[in-house]
Design a protein around this motif. Structure first.
Motif, PDB file in Angstrom:
ATOM      1  N   THR A   1      -4.047   2.545   0.214  1.00 18.23           N
ATOM      2  CA  THR A   1      -4.716   1.552   0.552  1.00 18.23           C
ATOM      3  C   THR A   1      -3.899   0.157   0.552  1.00 18.23           C
ATOM      4  OG1 THR A   1      -6.899   2.359   0.453  1.00 18.23           O
ATOM      5  CG2 THR A   1      -6.846   0.206   0.569  1.00 18.23           C
TER       6      THR A   1
ATOM      7  N   GLU B   1     -10.087   0.396   5.018  1.00 16.85           N
ATOM      8  CA  GLU B   1     -11.068   1.605   4.736  1.00 16.85           C
ATOM      9  C   GLU B   1     -12.453   1.292   4.745  1.00 16.85           C
ATOM     10  OE1 GLU B   1      -9.599   2.701   0.914  1.00 16.85           O
ATOM     11  OE2 GLU B   1     -10.656   4.881   0.933  1.00 16.85           O
TER      12      GLU B   1
ATOM     13  N   ASP C   1      -6.839   2.973   7.817  1.00 12.57           N
ATOM     14  CA  ASP C   1      -7.082   3.374   6.599  1.00 12.57           C
ATOM     15  C   ASP C   1      -8.302   4.310   6.469  1.00 12.57           C
ATOM     16  OD1 ASP C   1      -7.208   3.993   3.825  1.00 12.57           O
ATOM     17  OD2 ASP C   1      -6.983   1.719   3.301  1.00 12.57           O
ATOM     18  N   GLU C   2      -7.866   5.579   6.541  1.00  8.38           N
ATOM     19  CA  GLU C   2      -8.835   6.731   6.264  1.00  8.38           C
ATOM     20  C   GLU C   2     -10.055   6.780   7.254  1.00  8.38           C
ATOM     21  OE1 GLU C   2      -9.917   8.784   2.525  1.00  8.38           O
ATOM     22  OE2 GLU C   2      -8.466   7.304   1.552  1.00  8.38           O
TER      23      GLU C   2
HETATM   24 MG   LIG Z   1      -7.708   3.932  -0.178  1.00 10.38          MG
END
Ligand SMILES: [Mg+2]
Ligand SMILES: Nc1ncnc2c1ncn2[C@@H]1O[C@H](COP(=O)(O)OP(=O)(O)OP(=O)(O)O)[C@@H](O)[C@H]1O
Lengths: 234, 293
Positions: free
Chosen positions: A45, A87, A159-160
């Motif tokens: 991140t 995220e 992000d994810e």
């Molecule tokens: Mg992260």
């Protein structure tokens, strides 16, 4: 060979006094989908945030289409053509779905139209008037991705996007990322979900303790599993 | 006509006075709420900027011959620009620090501005005439309603409504709401958030100056006029909930009316009733009536 679209060299970043990136090197070519893998706290991140200008102090080099961005402010970085999906998704509670979708300003021609985004994510259209944070986790993720497709940015930092979502939704996100690649977007994807990463990416970087520790092409991934498990601690 | 043994003219007279005070509470607390939402600064200069609006109207008239209607437009712009300069030169330097520093800075600047005006103009106050078009009173049957006072209530209401519409229904408003929640992310979408903060501060200050122009013909134009009002306005903001737009407007008008009614039914408490309400609200709902906890 042509210059990479994004070339990050020796990137270091701090949050206040705490030094979290210690010289990250990655590059992404136009049209590629690249993942950043790594265990919790590895600095994935932080790498995206540092590229986006959202950490504290940064040093090293972030060249995007030939322009040095390591000292630039985050709005300038966005206007250079990089879009970020955080995220935590960052859906705004005080905005409805349409307002959330329309929030990021257009920074270049050639973004997707709202209709195309609704075709990609039909749920969003049905919930256009709902408060952004009243959506389910999966719908919020689609909204967070959808809203950066309008802007004309060609490099997407995700992000994810699969984090915490049901398997069907993860599959849908996978379909979306492959579709984005087809449309010519370049994607830097943070992932912990190995199997998911494998279905969408061309290459993988592995991070640990704030640096890149390994690099694998997607077709070598299966063969490298043993080595990678060491970094990923699974 | 009587209500609970209170003659109607007295009751409605106080109700009207309450509405007028409420109009100023609403306009001022609205500006404070907008500024706080975006900048996270409790703007203690707000009272001084309200006073500057009234003075700007007075100066436009006496130095340039520009009357009330011109002042209603120009004074907010002029004072708004001083706000923009203040934000750029000083307030913007404090965003990274605790709220307390912004509060102390704006409080100090408010005192300095008030002192400068007192040095220059004395503290006795100067009259500002009601414009010819708004003089006189309407006979409502049970009371006389001064036209200017009715005008103030109506204009303040529409100014609040317009501000609310801009914030809730426009694109700019959606930037503002989003940046209030998560300024870093909004900036990472390519929006120049620092410039938005500057303009928001300027707009909040302009709103205070606008209220100052409205107030000039009612209260005499004097350097203390803002500090007298602003203490109550801060209580209004606390009651309504820091940063809530609708809350500050409703609470502003509502508390003005409550204060007016208290003057009728229990005059001894009229100057403290707002603070009593504030204490009760703080105990029952610390985030304020309309605040998000
Ligand atoms: Mg992260
Ligand atoms: N705002 C912050 N202030 C200080 N330290 C931070 C901050 N955010 C992250 N860190 C630290 O930086 C390091 C890297 O965190 P980062 O969030 O980049 O990891 P990550 O690889 O994304 O992990 P995860 O998989 O859990 O999301 C961690 O040690 C973390 O504690």
């Amino acid at each position: 060979m042509a210059e990479p679209m994004l070339s990050v060299k020796g990137l270091e970043a701090w949050y206040g006094e705490s030094h979290v990136l210690h010289g990250v090197d990655i590059h992404i070519n136009q049209g590629e989908v690249i993942t950043l893998l790594g265990r919790n706290g590895a600095g994935k991140t932080s790498t995206l945030r540092a590229i986006m200008g959202l950490t504290g102090r940064r040093s090293g080099s972030i060249k995007f289409n030939g322009t040095e961005l390591v000292a630039a402010r985050s709005d300038i970085i966005a206007r250079a053509g990089i879009a970020y999906c955080p995220e935590e998704r960052g859906i705004f509670a005080s905005l409805d779905v349409t307002e959330n979708l329309m929030l990021p300003p257009q920074i270049a021609p050639g973004g997707m139209s709202v209709e195309e985004i609704y075709t990609l994510f039909p749920n969003l259209k049905e919930r256009a008037r709902s408060q952004g944070t009243k959506l389910s986790g999966g719908e919020q993720q689609m909204l967070a991705i959808g809203r950066i497709l309008r802007t004309g940015a060609k490099l997407l930092l995700l992000d994810e996007p699969s984090e915490g979502l049901a398997p069907v939704i993860v599959q849908q996100i996978g379909v979306t990322i492959r579709e984005l690649k087809k449309r010519g977007f370049t994607v830097l994807l943070v992932e912990q979900n190995f199997r998911f990463a494998q279905t969408v990416a061309d290459r993988h970087y592995v991070m640990d303790h704030g640096v890149v520790v390994d690099h694998v092409a997607n077709h070598e991934l299966a063969a490298s599993m043993e080595r990678l498990h060491k970094y990923l601690g699974v | 006509m009587d209500f609970f043994g209170i003659p109607a003219p007295l009751l409605f007279g106080q109700l009207l006075l309450g509405l007028i005070n409420g109009a100023f509470y609403a306009l001022l607390s609205l500006g404070l709420a907008v500024i706080f939402g975006m900048l996270n600064v409790i703007n203690f200069t707000h009272g001084a900027q309200f006073m500057m609006g009234a003075f700007a109207a007075w100066m436009l008239l006496n130095f340039f011959g520009i009357g009330y209607w011109g002042a209603l437009l120009l004074a907010p712009i002029i004072v708004g620009i001083t706000g923009i300069i203040l934000e750029r030169l000083m307030i913007a330097k404090l965003y990274k620090l605790d709220h307390l520093y912004g509060l102390l800075l704006t409080f100090g600047i408010g005192l300095i501005i008030e002192g400068l005006f007192r040095n220059e103009f004395g503290s006795s106050g100067m009259p500002y005439r009601i414009p010819a078009e708004l003089q006189g009173a309407w006979d409502l049957g049970f009371m006389f309603m001064p036209v200017y006072r009715g005008w103030v209530v109506v204009v303040a209401f529409f100014a609040c409504l317009a501000t609310w519409l801009v914030i809730e229904k426009t694109k700019i408003g959606s930037y503002l709401r989003a940046a209030t929640e998560n300024p870093a992310l909004v900036q990472a979408f390519g929006i120049n958030v620092p410039r938005m903060m500057t303009l928001t501060y300027g707009a909040g200050v302009a709103l205070a100056a606008f209220a100052g122009v409205l107030a000039a013909p009612i209260y005499s134009v004097n350097p203390q006029m803002g500090s007298n009002l602003i203490i109550i306005v801060f209580a209004v903001v606390v009651i309504g909930g820091m940063g809530s737009i609708l809350g500050s407007v409703l609470t502003g008008f509502g508390l003005g009316v409550i204060e007016g009614l208290t003057k009728v039914f229990y005059p001894e408490a009229s100057s403290t009733v707002i603070f009593v309400v504030m204490a009760i609200v703080l105990l029952a709902r610390p985030a304020g009536l309309f605040g998000r906890a």
